[in-house]
Design an enzyme around this catalytic site. Structure first.
Site, PDB file in Angstrom:
ATOM      1  N   ASP A 172       0.824  -1.207   0.000  1.00 53.72           N
ATOM      2  CA  ASP A 172       0.000   0.000   0.000  1.00 53.72           C
ATOM      3  C   ASP A 172       0.860   1.258   0.000  1.00 53.72           C
ATOM      4  OD1 ASP A 172      -1.990   1.868   0.346  1.00 53.72           O
ATOM      5  OD2 ASP A 172      -2.385   1.360   2.434  1.00 53.72           O
ATOM      6  N   ASP A 232      -2.616   5.774  -4.972  1.00 56.88           N
ATOM      7  CA  ASP A 232      -2.728   4.877  -3.829  1.00 56.88           C
ATOM      8  C   ASP A 232      -3.046   3.454  -4.268  1.00 56.88           C
ATOM      9  OD1 ASP A 232      -3.070   3.737  -1.380  1.00 56.88           O
ATOM     10  OD2 ASP A 232      -4.609   5.118  -0.675  1.00 56.88           O
TER      11      ASP A 232
END
Length: 398
Positions: A116, A284
């Site tokens: 992430d 993201d």
């Protein structure tokens, strides 16, 4: 390839540019000065996102959760035995997120994690956790590791619709051929339901957000880069579409051959932030869709004929939709209906991938966007880059 500066707050959120406004099907994004961004993991934001992820799971027959992660085994191999390569295979789950393997401890215990770029910490379920989301996944047993060191401190990590909490420890963590000794991570003692099967196949999260000051103890990215004998301090993502397809997270190398982009020229033409606007956007890999402020997303969805409350659009109308242009630093990145419309074949329904969020950066570009592009996160030069997968050409906006 287009590069922009990276912004960071508390070791979180790698950012690029953004002043979003809608003109027809055109979202324009300009450069910006650095801003503080509150830590959020955007793929947890809002019930609409959760519901659409459930629908996608149901479509693939993953709706009946059991107490074992083994029911969700993929057909692709995640193991990389080639020690000369610095990449990790990633598995696509319903075009919503990707996960890869890490091994923690000595002897190693294996876990699936979401890599992430929107968070900076590593966490995996601990065997002392009694939450259902822990019991459904692989759990770390510190007593089985000869190299584990307890730090005797706790931590709680909050997301948009849930949280995890537990104890901090240090141990050896292996990701592909990369071995990180004495690395801090969180082994959880409690996790919210958002991490339960079937929506969340991965066990934990491996944060890759950049801490420019190298002072956050739980941020692993600098440790990774410092442990590699590489000239380029960067990492890249290839995130192809298709459930169970295999992507790559690569450290220290840019795939020039596959995308046929002149990266040397791109580096020479890199851009920096200016004060022309006061907003930001975020790339993201921990976000499933494309999230924006209510006004922008409502305007865009209304123009497309999307129900702003359910994000649903009549499937018969999809063929009339036009490409949507997202402009980053005066470069156009196009999304076609196949990119931003999610199809639920089982229920014959279609949904927009443009979702509303309540806070955080004005625009968050998640998997729906990133699966179209080869993304580069350059740590030394504090910037990010995008190369379209389908074409090496990008249109300039005057």
């Amino acid at each position: 390839m287009n590069f922009a500066k990276i912004i960071n707050k508390s070791g979180l959120k790698i950012i690029i540019l953004l002043c979003a406004y809608v003109h027809g099907n055109h979202i324009k994004i300009r450069q910006t000065q650095s801003q503080a961004i509150d830590p959020k993991n955007a793929y947890r934001n809002g019930h609409a996102v959760d519901e659409i992820k459930k629908i996608k799971m149901q479509e693939l027959g993953l709706q009946n959760a059991t107490n074992s992660i083994n029911d969700f085994e993929t057909t692709s191999s995640l193991t990389n035995h080639n020690k000369t390569k610095t990449y990790i295979d990633l598995i696509n789950v319903t075009d919503s997120y990707f996960y890869g393997l890490i091994r923690v401890g000595n002897p190693p215990q294996e876990f699936r994690v979401a890599f992430d770029t929107g968070s900076s910490k590593i966490w995996i379920p601990g065997n002392e956790c009694k939450s259902l989301s822990c019991l459904q996944h692989r759990m770390f047993d510190r007593n089985l590791s000869n190299s584990y060191v307890a730090e005797n401190s706790g931590l709680q990590i909050e997301y948009g619709a849930g949280k995890v909490e537990g104890k901090i420890g240090r141990d050896t963590i292996q990701l592909g051929p990369i071995k990180l000794n004495n690395t801090r991570f969180l082994h959880t003692e409690a996790q919210d339901h958002i991490f339960e099967l079937p929506q969340t196949v991965f066990d934990g999260v491996f944060g890759l957000a950049i801490d420019p000051n190298k002072d956050e103890k739980l941020s692993p990215i600098h440790n990774i880069i410092d442990n590699l004998s590489i000239k380029q301090k960067l990492f890249t993502f290839e995130l192809p579409k298709g459930h169970n397809s295999t992507g790559k997270l690569t450290f220290g190398e840019i795939n020039q051959e596959l995308y046929q982009v002149n990266y040397s020229k791109a580096y020479g033409n890199s851009t920096s932030f200016t004060k022309r606007s006061n907003s930001t956007a975020l790339l993201d890999t921990g976000t499933s869709f494309i999230l924006g402020d209510s006004w922008t997303i409502n305007k865009l969805n209304k123009d497309m004929g999307v129900d702003v409350n359910t994000n649903r659009i009549e499937c018969s109308a999809v063929k009339y939709l036009k490409p949507i242009k997202i402009v980053l630093d005066n470069r156009v990145f196009r999304l076609y209906p196949k990119d931003y419309i999610l199809k639920d074949k089982k229920n014959h329904a279609c949904y927009s991938a443009f979702m509303k969020k309540s806070d955080g950066p004005p625009l968050i570009l998640g998997i729906s966007f990133l699966s179209k592009f080869y993304s580069i996160f350059d740590i030394d030069k504090q910037r990010v880059g995008l190369a379209p997968i389908e074409s090496k050409f990008k249109e300039n906006i005057n």
